[in-house]
Scaffold this active site. Structure first.
Site, PDB file in Angstrom:
ATOM      1  N   ASN A 196      62.473 157.788  59.535  1.00 16.91           N
ATOM      2  CA  ASN A 196      62.330 156.883  60.816  1.00 16.91           C
ATOM      3  C   ASN A 196      63.056 157.748  62.218  1.00 16.91           C
ATOM      4  OD1 ASN A 196      63.114 155.179  63.154  1.00 16.91           O
ATOM      5  ND2 ASN A 196      62.826 153.465  61.739  1.00 16.91           N
ATOM      6  N   GLY A 238      63.039 157.133  65.189  1.00 18.43           N
ATOM      7  CA  GLY A 238      64.100 156.411  66.128  1.00 18.43           C
ATOM      8  C   GLY A 238      65.669 156.178  65.511  1.00 18.43           C
ATOM      9  N   ASP A 256      70.368 152.394  55.503  1.00 14.58           N
ATOM     10  CA  ASP A 256      69.501 151.118  55.280  1.00 14.58           C
ATOM     11  C   ASP A 256      70.065 149.859  56.276  1.00 14.58           C
ATOM     12  OD1 ASP A 256      67.500 150.592  53.473  1.00 14.58           O
ATOM     13  OD2 ASP A 256      68.595 148.762  53.078  1.00 14.58           O
ATOM     14  N   PHE A 274      63.590 151.251  69.102  1.00  5.81           N
ATOM     15  CA  PHE A 274      62.368 150.959  68.045  1.00  5.81           C
ATOM     16  C   PHE A 274      62.490 149.697  67.182  1.00  5.81           C
ATOM     17  CE2 PHE A 274      64.814 151.643  63.975  1.00  5.81           C
ATOM     18  CZ  PHE A 274      65.743 152.243  64.678  1.00  5.81           C
ATOM     19  N   ASP A 310      63.803 145.809  68.393  1.00  5.09           N
ATOM     20  CA  ASP A 310      64.644 145.877  69.584  1.00  5.09           C
ATOM     21  C   ASP A 310      63.990 145.031  70.754  1.00  5.09           C
ATOM     22  OD1 ASP A 310      66.753 147.484  68.524  1.00  5.09           O
ATOM     23  OD2 ASP A 310      65.846 149.438  69.400  1.00  5.09           O
ATOM     24  N   LYS A 363      73.001 151.322  74.183  1.00  6.31           N
ATOM     25  CA  LYS A 363      72.648 150.869  72.811  1.00  6.31           C
ATOM     26  C   LYS A 363      73.320 151.474  71.698  1.00  6.31           C
ATOM     27  CE  LYS A 363      69.425 150.242  68.862  1.00  6.31           C
ATOM     28  NZ  LYS A 363      68.044 150.719  68.433  1.00  6.31           N
ATOM     29  N   ARG A 378      74.098 150.125  64.210  1.00  4.01           N
ATOM     30  CA  ARG A 378      74.069 151.769  63.706  1.00  4.01           C
ATOM     31  C   ARG A 378      75.559 152.261  64.552  1.00  4.01           C
ATOM     32  NH1 ARG A 378      69.550 152.202  64.474  1.00  4.01           N
ATOM     33  NH2 ARG A 378      69.006 151.453  62.252  1.00  4.01           N
TER      34      ARG A 378
HETATM   35  P1  ITT Z   1      64.232 155.306  56.126  1.00  7.57           P
HETATM   36  O1  ITT Z   1      64.244 154.205  55.201  1.00  7.57           O
HETATM   37  O2  ITT Z   1      63.443 156.299  56.114  1.00  7.57           O
HETATM   38  O3  ITT Z   1      65.403 155.420  57.017  1.00  7.57           O
HETATM   39  P2  ITT Z   1      62.883 152.814  57.572  1.00  7.57           P
HETATM   40  O4  ITT Z   1      62.579 152.422  58.716  1.00  7.57           O
HETATM   41  O5  ITT Z   1      62.180 152.318  56.273  1.00  7.57           O
HETATM   42  O6  ITT Z   1      63.464 154.339  57.580  1.00  7.57           O
HETATM   43  P3  ITT Z   1      64.922 150.830  56.713  1.00  7.57           P
HETATM   44  O7  ITT Z   1      64.350 150.743  55.307  1.00  7.57           O
HETATM   45  O8  ITT Z   1      66.453 150.608  56.849  1.00  7.57           O
HETATM   46  O9  ITT Z   1      64.339 152.141  57.112  1.00  7.57           O
HETATM   47  O10 ITT Z   1      64.355 149.554  57.421  1.00  7.57           O
HETATM   48  C1  ITT Z   1      65.016 149.134  58.664  1.00  7.57           C
HETATM   49  C2  ITT Z   1      64.138 148.550  59.410  1.00  7.57           C
HETATM   50  O11 ITT Z   1      64.985 147.535  60.091  1.00  7.57           O
HETATM   51  C3  ITT Z   1      63.307 149.384  60.583  1.00  7.57           C
HETATM   52  O12 ITT Z   1      62.108 149.854  59.933  1.00  7.57           O
HETATM   53  C4  ITT Z   1      63.286 148.563  61.544  1.00  7.57           C
HETATM   54  O13 ITT Z   1      62.047 147.592  61.680  1.00  7.57           O
HETATM   55  C5  ITT Z   1      64.667 147.641  61.537  1.00  7.57           C
HETATM   56  N1  ITT Z   1      65.884 148.290  62.321  1.00  7.57           N
HETATM   57  C6  ITT Z   1      66.514 148.775  61.886  1.00  7.57           C
HETATM   58  N2  ITT Z   1      67.718 149.289  62.905  1.00  7.57           N
HETATM   59  C7  ITT Z   1      66.689 148.791  63.881  1.00  7.57           C
HETATM   60  C8  ITT Z   1      67.189 148.879  65.262  1.00  7.57           C
HETATM   61  O14 ITT Z   1      68.482 149.580  65.606  1.00  7.57           O
HETATM   62  N3  ITT Z   1      66.388 148.321  66.228  1.00  7.57           N
HETATM   63  C9  ITT Z   1      65.262 147.710  65.824  1.00  7.57           C
HETATM   64  N4  ITT Z   1      65.164 147.555  64.447  1.00  7.57           N
HETATM   65  C10 ITT Z   1      65.745 148.193  63.710  1.00  7.57           C
END
Ligand code: ITT
Length: 199
Positions: A10, A12, A70, A153, A156, A176, A182
């Site tokens: 990801n 972001g 995660d 992302f 948000d 942020k 995070r």
């Molecule tokens: P990785 O597993 O490769 O790290 P991912 O996007 O699949 O990437 P996750 O399984 O942890 O990661 O899913 C987390 C989801 O939660 C992410 O795709 C966003 O939709 C949401 N999310 C997490 N942190 C966020 C943030 O800071 N702002 C907005 N949405 C967030």
């Protein structure tokens, strides 16, 4: 300087970690830079398990100290959904916009007072495949009725801080990164990373 692999697909999250982990005695590297392509199956029952699965897989592929994240959004009116399923909520491969729309639709009859939610982040840092440390961060807010803002992302644009009257996507990255889930987890991770570097 030792390398630290930021194990996420990801972009972001990559951007945020580059800022959150600034100034530490580590060279941050990404899977992309190393030519590592891994799509790990996240079949854990908790954020911690999923973070561990990702950190261990990327450690195995790289042999480097590895940090995985995660995270997810927990909406009280939906009994904690999307939670662990945050990235797959509107189906595999859906866009951020689609996920936001899907969630807002589920909440269309829920009044403001009942729109409380929190972002949760669990960081796992693997020094070997089995030596793994965890750091958690939480951030409380309210889900808006329409998306606002273009920063950040994921969810948000619909996650509002009632005290600031702004969504996470209306805040600059700098702000942020001071108050997010995070950021809170990363503050704890920084302490461990500093400790390990000093040894
Ligand atoms: P990785 O597993 O490769 O790290 P991912 O996007 O699949 O990437 P996750 O399984 O942890 O990661 O899913 C987390 C989801 O939660 C992410 O795709 C966003 O939709 C949401 N999310 C997490 N942190 C966020 C943030 O800071 N702002 C907005 N949405 C967030």
């Amino acid at each position: 300087m030792p390398k630290l692999l930021i194990a996420t697909n990801n972009q972001g999250k990559v951007r945020e970690f580059q800022e959150l982990l600034q100034g530490l005695p580590y060279e941050l590297v990404t899977p992309k830079e190393l030519g590592i392509r891994l799509d790990v199956e996240e079949n854990g029952k908790t954020y911690q398990e999923n973070a561990r699965i990702k950190a261990a897989a990327f450690f195995k592929a790289s042999g480097l100290l590895t940090l995985a994240d995660d995270s997810g959004l927990e909406v009280d009116a939906l009994n904690g959904e999307p939670g662990l399923r945050s990235s797959r909520y509107a189906g595999e491969g859906a866009s951020d916009e689609r996920r936001v729309e899907f969630l807002l639709n589920k909440l269309k009859n829920v009044p403001e007072k009942q729109r409380s939610a929190r972002f949760r982040c669990v960081i796992a840092m693997a020094r070997t495949e089995s030596q793994i440390e965890y750091c958690e961060g939480i951030c409380e807010g309210l889900i808006t009725f329409t998306p606002r803002g273009a920063e950040g992302f994921g969810y948000d644009p619909i996650f509002c801080f009632p005290e600031l009257k702004q969504t996470m996507a209306e805040l600059s990255a700098k702000v942020k990164n001071r108050i997010s889930h995070r950021a809170r987890a990363a503050t704890k991770a920084r302490l461990l990373l500093q400790e390990w570097a000093a040894k």
